[in-house]
Design an enzyme around this catalytic site. Structure first.
Site, PDB file in Angstrom:
ATOM      1  N   SER A  99      31.346  32.660  37.491  1.00  0.00           N
ATOM      2  CA  SER A  99      31.417  32.828  36.038  1.00  0.00           C
ATOM      3  C   SER A  99      30.116  33.466  35.537  1.00  0.00           C
ATOM      4  O   SER A  99      29.810  34.595  35.922  1.00  0.00           O
ATOM      5  CB  SER A  99      31.704  31.483  35.367  1.00  0.00           C
ATOM      6  OG  SER A  99      32.066  31.654  34.019  1.00  0.00           O
ATOM      7  N   ASP A 109      43.243  34.453  35.195  1.00  0.00           N
ATOM      8  CA  ASP A 109      42.090  33.886  34.490  1.00  0.00           C
ATOM      9  C   ASP A 109      42.197  34.201  32.994  1.00  0.00           C
ATOM     10  O   ASP A 109      42.017  35.344  32.582  1.00  0.00           O
ATOM     11  CB  ASP A 109      40.807  34.475  35.070  1.00  0.00           C
ATOM     12  CG  ASP A 109      39.550  33.739  34.637  1.00  0.00           C
ATOM     13  OD1 ASP A 109      39.577  33.115  33.558  1.00  0.00           O
ATOM     14  OD2 ASP A 109      38.548  33.793  35.367  1.00  0.00           O
ATOM     15  N   HIS A 142      40.527  30.424  35.965  1.00  0.00           N
ATOM     16  CA  HIS A 142      39.082  30.608  36.132  1.00  0.00           C
ATOM     17  C   HIS A 142      38.505  29.736  37.245  1.00  0.00           C
ATOM     18  O   HIS A 142      37.543  30.118  37.904  1.00  0.00           O
ATOM     19  CB  HIS A 142      38.387  30.296  34.802  1.00  0.00           C
ATOM     20  CG  HIS A 142      36.960  30.722  34.751  1.00  0.00           C
ATOM     21  ND1 HIS A 142      36.566  32.015  35.000  1.00  0.00           N
ATOM     22  CD2 HIS A 142      35.819  30.025  34.474  1.00  0.00           C
ATOM     23  CE1 HIS A 142      35.253  32.100  34.875  1.00  0.00           C
ATOM     24  NE2 HIS A 142      34.783  30.915  34.565  1.00  0.00           N
TER      25      HIS A 142
END
Length: 727
Positions: A586, A661, A693
């Site tokens: 991320s 995602d 995600h």
């Protein structure tokens, strides 16, 4: 002398050889999972409840326990005794604890939101009442327990439990257009709440937010599934600089069945609202689009007048918390970092500062509440060092501060509703979680649960302790930890593998027990790698200035710090400076991608999982809080975007993303892939179909991912497997 040393080395090698290596299969099948307490629900008085599952009867129950003895004192409801309900997954009490809402068939929507079928269970009559035949969201008792409000199909409904009738109170709800009483995607993700309606204390009014997302741009994702033709997931997602939902605060009067829009002046967001101790007074927090000007309003439910009782500004941004707490006289507790560190403040009901309760060059990291009878505040802080957490109490006047948790590491408290007791969860890098019951004055009463079995199990494995240290670099001194191989020899050279997250206000270097990744790092260490984590500028819990230095420049200073950290670590005699890698997920993926591009003379390889590759692609609330809009700050966006530096890639890069995602869109990796292709730069890529995600759903997903990453590291960071001991 040489013979003795060789004998010692031989004995040590034999001892190490007898210990097991960690395997990815064990890590991801839960072999090292810690024992944890079920989430307890504090009751009125000195009791709490737990949701328990009986494997023999395959039933669920809500059981009542005493804080004083921690012994079970009764069962409130057991699904084996319910004719129409074989199990339930969630429960919630009404105010006087005579009824519960029981939830079944719960299905996720986004990160926090769910849908389910819900029933009301009456404890006295042992009767079960269906709230709605359809799946609904967030059913909530009125304080008088006579009604339940809930959301369905973007509208709000009220179920009258006495007459068994339902009243619809909003009518304009429509998917991807109007939402009443439930947050839109970006509020749920970034302001961290779902239920956007609240009963007044006298059950006469419901305050709710209405989201008009009709002009918010639509985002769509293909869902591949197992059907012949893919389907699409379509939802409103405001990217940086794009239109947000128009959000309004409304009051619905149950008696006259009328909704009134509340005038809160000029604002972009309403990140928080809650009723005060006065049933006629509502509080609401507003923010401007830059999120650097916050107003706290009070709203009169009788005449709908409003008044600002607190205003807070910051040159960068003002953080939103859940710490606003009203006392009986409507004075209130507030937390702020306006003096440079996050601290507790006490205000009168009109917003006049009574006292700054806590002070010092350390941060209040959690606020647990107030015992008004004792005029005592309970909180967690970094007073024992920024990588540790400690629990304290202090008087409202700022005096008589008392340490409530003695162990050095991470302490977190769960207080009883009346604040007479708390269960302290303690862990450190060397101690798995221990749950202990304390009185409110910090007296240890009883150990509730420990993980001694796990600690003993781990003695059979090659486990190298985390070494915490301060890394000095040209850019500053940073918290760090290091894991070395158990057979570490300072005369050998080891490749360095760095891990980080680095996002604003985050912390990766903490004195707390292992995550799954920590076991992976132990596995890598035994393969001959030195693992290091460094928290650079922009991370949290070291004061406002340290955190907010990255404002308008996400990815600039943090990347500089990881590059400089790698250089400093490369100077150590046991680190091979030509064999340095980095990874992250991320925000950490954004960082690792930037590091191998801008630090291409330092990093030999990188793994970027679910990375943001341009902040232009990410949501408005998060991104603009730290960057303003792309229209206002184009260089801040573009000068730190991996998309614009793809031609600088020299080392090996593995790019990983889930195609489903909804948070950091697959678009980020696709655009980055294209930039690398156009720059004729070879790279590796792994796409996980329909994974979100977290890339975890589906059989063997995490195991596959970590096998992929482990092999990539082994192929691209060389280890010296032949350890030479120079005598």
């Amino acid at each position: 002398m040489k013979k003795i040393l060789l004998l010692f080395i031989a004995i040590t090698s034999i001892a190490n050889a007898q210990k097991k290596d960690f395997t990815l299969e064990e890590i991801w099948n839960g072999s090292f999972r810690t024992e944890r307490m079920n989430e307890l629900n504090s009751m009125n008085g000195d009791f709490y409840t737990l949701l328990n599952f009986n494997r023999e009867t395959r039933s669920t129950s809500v059981d009542k326990y005493s804080y004083e003895t921690l012994e079970k004192v009764g069962t409130i409801v057991d699904s084996k005794n319910l004719n129409n309900l074989k199990y339930f997954e969630t429960y919630a009490f009404n105010n006087n604890e005579t009824k519960l809402i029981l939830g079944v068939d719960i299905e996720p929507i986004y990160r926090r939101s769910t849908l389910g079928i819900f029933y009301v269970y009456d404890i006295a009559s042992k009767s079960l009442q269906l709230i709605d035949k359809d799946k609904i969201q967030e059913p909530t008792f009125s304080p008088d327990s006579k009604k339940i409000a809930y959301a369905k199909n973007n509208n709000i409904y009220i179920k009258n439990l006495e007459t068994n009738t339902t009243t619809q109170i909003t009518f304009d709800g429509k998917k991807n257009n109007i939402i009443n009483g439930i947050c839109d995607w970006v509020y749920e993700e970034e302001f961290a709440f779902v239920r956007a309606f609240k009963w007044s204390n006298d059950s006469k009014n419901i305050a709710y937010l209405r989201f008009d997302e009709s002009e918010v741009p639509t985002f769509s994702m293909d869902i591949y599934g197992k059907t012949l033709y893919p389907t699409q997931k379509v939802f409103k997602y405001p990217k940086a600089g794009e239109k947000n939902s128009i959000v309004t605060l409304n009051l619905y009067n149950v008696s006259n069945q009328k909704s009134t829009k509340i005038d809160l002046g000029n604002y972009e967001y309403i990140p928080r609202f809650k009723w005060t101790k006065d049933a006629n007074i509502l509080s609401a927090t507003t923010l401007n689009r830059h999120q650097n000007n916050l107003n706290l309003y009070i709203v009169n439910a009788n005449d709908f007048t409003t008044k600002i009782i607190l205003n807070e500004t910051d040159p960068a941004y003002v953080d939103v918390t859940d710490n606003l707490t009203f006392l009986k006289d409507n004075s209130f507790i507030w937390t702020s970092e306006k003096d440079g560190f996050n601290h507790i403040y006490y205000y009168s009901k009109n917003g006049k500062l009574i006292n700054q309760v806590t002070k010092g060059n350390w941060e209040v990291t959690d606020f647990y509440g107030v015992d008004e009878n004792l005029k005592t505040v309970f909180y967690q802080s970094t007073e024992n060092g920024s990588i540790n957490r400690t629990v304290y109490s202090i008087k409202l006047n700022g005096k008589n501060k008392t340490l409530l948790s003695a162990n050095t590491g991470t302490n977190d408290a769960s207080f009883s509703k009346n604040k007479h007791y708390f269960i302290n969860t303690f862990s450190s890098a060397s101690t798995p979680p221990i749950y202990t019951l304390y009185s409110e004055n910090g007296k240890k009463l009883k150990e509730v649960l420990n993980n001694n079995a796990l600690a003993n199990k781990l003695k059979d494995y090659q486990l190298s302790p985390k070494e915490f240290f301060t890394l000095k670099t040209p850019n500053g001194n940073f918290n760090a930890w290091m894991i070395k191989p158990t057979n570490f020899n300072p005369k050998n050279k080891y490749p360095l593998f760095m891990t980080q997250y680095s996002g604003p206000g985050s912390q990766s270097v903490s004195n707390s027990w292992n995550s799954y990744n920590d076991y992976w790092y132990e596995l890598l260490a035994e393969k001959g790698y030195v693992i290091v984590c460094v928290d650079g500028r922009g991370t949290g819990f070291k004061g406002r200035d340290f955190k907010k230095v990255t404002y308008k420049e996400l990815g600039k200073y943090e990347v500089q710090d990881q590059i400089e950290a790698a250089k400093e670590l490369g100077k150590k005699p046991f680190i091979d400076a030509s064999e340095i890698g980095i990874w992250g997920w991320s925000y950490g993926g954004f960082m690792s991608a930037n590091c191998i591009l801008k630090g291409n003379d330092v990093f030999k390889m990188a793994i970027a999982v679910a990375p943001v590759t341009s902040w232009r692609f990410y949501d408005s609330i998060y991104t603009e809080r730290y960057m303003q809009t792309p229209q206002e700050n184009p260089s801040g966006y573009d000068d730190n975007s991996p998309l614009n530096f793809a031609n600088q890639l020299k080392g090996k890069l593995l790019l990983v993303h889930g195609s489903g995602d909804d948070n950091v869109h697959f678009q980020n990796s696709m655009r980055f892939s294209n930039a690398l292709i156009e720059a004729n730069k070879p790279f590796d890529e792994a796409i996980y179909p329909d994974r979100t995600h977290g890339i975890y759903r589906g059989k063997n997903t995490r195991l596959h991912l970590y096998n992929k990453m482990t092999k990539f590291i082994e192929q691209n960071l060389k280890t010296n497997k032949q350890l030479t001991i120079k005598l």
